[in-house]
Design an enzyme around this catalytic site. Structure first.
Site, PDB file in Angstrom:
ATOM      1  N   ASP A   9       0.876  -1.160   0.000  1.00 26.39           N
ATOM      2  CA  ASP A   9       0.000   0.000   0.000  1.00 26.39           C
ATOM      3  C   ASP A   9       0.930   1.232   0.000  1.00 26.39           C
ATOM      4  OD1 ASP A   9      -2.338   1.617   0.463  1.00 26.39           O
ATOM      5  OD2 ASP A   9      -1.696   1.778   2.553  1.00 26.39           O
ATOM      6  N   LEU A  10       0.403   2.387  -0.338  1.00 22.16           N
ATOM      7  CA  LEU A  10       1.255   3.589  -0.399  1.00 22.16           C
ATOM      8  C   LEU A  10       1.076   4.486   0.838  1.00 22.16           C
ATOM      9  CD1 LEU A  10       3.101   5.564  -2.048  1.00 22.16           C
ATOM     10  CD2 LEU A  10       0.999   6.536  -2.963  1.00 22.16           C
ATOM     11  N   ASP A  11      -0.136   5.072   0.939  1.00 18.88           N
ATOM     12  CA  ASP A  11      -0.394   6.062   1.993  1.00 18.88           C
ATOM     13  C   ASP A  11      -0.324   5.417   3.372  1.00 18.88           C
ATOM     14  OD1 ASP A  11      -0.977   8.251   0.201  1.00 18.88           O
ATOM     15  OD2 ASP A  11      -2.887   7.298  -0.234  1.00 18.88           O
ATOM     16  N   THR A  17       1.421  10.170   3.999  1.00 17.38           N
ATOM     17  CA  THR A  17       0.363  11.004   3.428  1.00 17.38           C
ATOM     18  C   THR A  17      -0.963  10.816   4.137  1.00 17.38           C
ATOM     19  OG1 THR A  17       0.302   9.255   1.819  1.00 17.38           O
ATOM     20  CG2 THR A  17       1.224  11.343   1.075  1.00 17.38           C
ATOM     21  N   LYS A  45      -9.103   5.180   6.015  1.00 21.17           N
ATOM     22  CA  LYS A  45      -7.809   4.743   5.478  1.00 21.17           C
ATOM     23  C   LYS A  45      -8.002   3.609   4.473  1.00 21.17           C
ATOM     24  CE  LYS A  45      -4.892   6.181   9.303  1.00 21.17           C
ATOM     25  NZ  LYS A  45      -4.037   5.745  10.426  1.00 21.17           N
ATOM     26  N   GLY A  46      -7.387   3.761   3.321  1.00 25.59           N
ATOM     27  CA  GLY A  46      -7.459   2.719   2.292  1.00 25.59           C
ATOM     28  C   GLY A  46      -8.692   2.800   1.414  1.00 25.59           C
ATOM     29  N   ARG A  49     -11.489   7.945  -2.759  1.00 19.37           N
ATOM     30  CA  ARG A  49     -11.928   9.335  -2.508  1.00 19.37           C
ATOM     31  C   ARG A  49     -13.455   9.426  -2.449  1.00 19.37           C
ATOM     32  NH1 ARG A  49      -9.676  13.030  -6.974  1.00 19.37           N
ATOM     33  NH2 ARG A  49      -7.862  11.769  -6.464  1.00 19.37           N
ATOM     34  N   SER A 114      -2.493   0.409  -4.319  1.00 18.25           N
ATOM     35  CA  SER A 114      -3.003   1.595  -3.613  1.00 18.25           C
ATOM     36  C   SER A 114      -4.339   2.042  -4.189  1.00 18.25           C
ATOM     37  CB  SER A 114      -1.994   2.746  -3.768  1.00 18.25           C
ATOM     38  OG  SER A 114      -2.569   3.964  -3.369  1.00 18.25           O
ATOM     39  N   ALA A 115      -5.186   2.590  -3.316  1.00 21.83           N
ATOM     40  CA  ALA A 115      -6.473   3.130  -3.768  1.00 21.83           C
ATOM     41  C   ALA A 115      -6.323   4.534  -4.353  1.00 21.83           C
ATOM     42  CB  ALA A 115      -7.444   3.185  -2.584  1.00 21.83           C
ATOM     43  N   LYS A 117      -5.468   7.731  -6.596  1.00 20.11           N
ATOM     44  CA  LYS A 117      -5.262   8.158  -7.983  1.00 20.11           C
ATOM     45  C   LYS A 117      -4.007   9.018  -8.098  1.00 20.11           C
ATOM     46  CE  LYS A 117      -9.985   7.754  -9.477  1.00 20.11           C
ATOM     47  NZ  LYS A 117     -11.180   8.313 -10.043  1.00 20.11           N
ATOM     48  N   ASN A 118      -3.508   9.475  -6.961  1.00 16.78           N
ATOM     49  CA  ASN A 118      -2.298  10.314  -6.959  1.00 16.78           C
ATOM     50  C   ASN A 118      -1.026   9.494  -6.759  1.00 16.78           C
ATOM     51  OD1 ASN A 118      -3.630  12.968  -7.076  1.00 16.78           O
ATOM     52  ND2 ASN A 118      -4.464  12.392  -5.087  1.00 16.78           N
ATOM     53  N   LYS A 145     -10.835  -1.126  -1.450  1.00 19.42           N
ATOM     54  CA  LYS A 145     -10.572  -2.060  -0.360  1.00 19.42           C
ATOM     55  C   LYS A 145     -11.737  -1.906   0.627  1.00 19.42           C
ATOM     56  CE  LYS A 145      -5.640  -1.066  -0.872  1.00 19.42           C
ATOM     57  NZ  LYS A 145      -4.481  -0.350  -0.351  1.00 19.42           N
ATOM     58  N   GLU A 169       0.377  -3.244   4.678  1.00 20.54           N
ATOM     59  CA  GLU A 169      -0.813  -2.373   4.791  1.00 20.54           C
ATOM     60  C   GLU A 169      -0.927  -1.682   6.149  1.00 20.54           C
ATOM     61  OE1 GLU A 169      -3.520  -0.919   3.992  1.00 20.54           O
ATOM     62  OE2 GLU A 169      -3.819  -1.531   1.932  1.00 20.54           O
ATOM     63  N   ASP A 170      -1.390  -0.436   6.151  1.00 16.18           N
ATOM     64  CA  ASP A 170      -1.630   0.252   7.430  1.00 16.18           C
ATOM     65  C   ASP A 170      -3.119   0.340   7.758  1.00 16.18           C
ATOM     66  OD1 ASP A 170      -2.153   2.168   5.359  1.00 16.18           O
ATOM     67  OD2 ASP A 170      -2.124   3.734   6.906  1.00 16.18           O
TER      68      ASP A 170
HETATM   69  C1  BG6 Z   1      -5.724   5.609  -0.033  1.00 17.85           C
HETATM   70  C2  BG6 Z   1      -5.829   6.431   1.248  1.00 17.85           C
HETATM   71  O1  BG6 Z   1      -4.405   5.163  -0.195  1.00 17.85           O
HETATM   72  O2  BG6 Z   1      -6.080   6.406  -1.160  1.00 17.85           O
HETATM   73  C3  BG6 Z   1      -7.208   7.048   1.369  1.00 17.85           C
HETATM   74  O3  BG6 Z   1      -5.574   5.592   2.357  1.00 17.85           O
HETATM   75  C4  BG6 Z   1      -7.532   7.842   0.115  1.00 17.85           C
HETATM   76  O4  BG6 Z   1      -7.229   7.873   2.509  1.00 17.85           O
HETATM   77  C5  BG6 Z   1      -7.403   6.942  -1.109  1.00 17.85           C
HETATM   78  O5  BG6 Z   1      -8.862   8.351   0.185  1.00 17.85           O
HETATM   79  C6  BG6 Z   1      -7.698   7.677  -2.416  1.00 17.85           C
HETATM   80  O6  BG6 Z   1      -6.711   8.633  -2.616  1.00 17.85           O
HETATM   81  P1  BG6 Z   1      -6.736   9.792  -3.683  1.00 17.85           P
HETATM   82  O7  BG6 Z   1      -5.322  10.309  -3.634  1.00 17.85           O
HETATM   83  O8  BG6 Z   1      -7.061   9.156  -5.015  1.00 17.85           O
HETATM   84  O9  BG6 Z   1      -7.759  10.767  -3.273  1.00 17.85           O
HETATM   85 MG    MG Z   2      -2.721   3.153   3.612  1.00 21.74          MG
END
Ligand code: BG6
Ligand code: MG
Length: 219
Positions: A9-11, A17, A45-46, A49, A114-115, A117-118, A145, A169-170
């Site tokens: 996972d990323l964030d 983040t 978390k996870g 958006r 990761s969920a 988009k960034n 997720k 994963e966190d």
């Molecule tokens: C997940 C985060 O990695 O990405 C969530 O844990 C976040 O908090 C989700 O909502 C979507 O992220 P983004 O950057 O596409 O808004």
């Molecule tokens: Mg995470």
């Protein structure tokens, strides 16, 4: 047995983040006249958006038109992008750079699940894009997720059976997704929160691939 594959996972696992997502969502809630706290934030978390915004609005008992919903989702992302603008390789969580180097040394292939988009933008900012053999992010999945889609796609891209994947994963939702995918998981954080993880570590500082494999194979 052949080498396992690691899916990250990323964030909150690679970069911190999670705090920026929280700050941006909190600001949105406050502008809509209510508040969210850290305990409520755990369940975001996870989560994608759009799904996060649905949960937040339900929490604040706010109903929006479709157009306003989209506008607030975009606004949250604008705030979030402002917060991550300054990210550099210094923002990798402690021990992460060494752990990825150790994966390379041990011939472990790595995928992102990761969920967000960034995700590609963030990986580029922190200089970790090259460390991945496969990327699955919020642009390539349709289900949030705890649905296992994001990790199953990662396994598919890397050409391995789910049982050979270990997920880092966190988030509670992410640990559930790993379990639903038939994968073992390493929770990053608090073992009293991430109770379903195969094993839990506080972070990657001074952790080696060998430490993980030895411990997880004994669970
Ligand atoms: C997940 C985060 O990695 O990405 C969530 O844990 C976040 O908090 C989700 O909502 C979507 O992220 P983004 O950057 O596409 O808004
Ligand atoms: Mg995470």
């Amino acid at each position: 047995m052949s080498q396992p594959v690691f899916l990250f996972d990323l964030d909150g696992v690679i970069v911190d983040t999670a705090v920026y997502h929280y700050q941006a969502w909190k600001r949105l809630a406050q502008e809509l006249g209510f508040d969210i706290d850290e305990e409520f934030n755990e369940q975001l978390k996870g989560i994608s958006r759009v799904d996060s915004l649905h949960r937040i609005l339900e929490h604040g008992q706010v109903v929006l038109t479709e157009a306003d919903f989209d506008r607030w989702a975009t606004q949250k992302n604008t705030w979030y992008l402002e917060l991550i603008e300054e990210m550099t390789p210094q923002h990798l969580l402690p021990g992460v750079a060494d752990f990825f180097a150790n994966c390379r040394t041990n011939g472990i292939r790595c995928g992102l699940g990761s969920a967000s988009k960034n995700a590609p933008k963030i990986l580029e900012k922190v200089g970790l894009l090259e460390a991945f053999d496969a990327l699955v992010d919020g642009n390539s999945v349709s289900k949030s997720k705890p649905d296992p889609e994001v990790f199953l796609k990662g396994a598919e891209l890397l050409g391995v059976e789910p049982a050979r994947c270990i997920v880092f994963e966190d988030a509670l939702a992410g640990i559930e997704a790993a379990e639903a995918a038939g994968m073992k998981s390493v929770g990053i954080g608090d073992p009293t929160v991430l109770t379903q993880a195969t094993m839990v570590i506080p972070g990657f500082l001074n952790v080696t691939v060998n430490d993980i494999l030895t411990k997880i194979n004994n669970q």
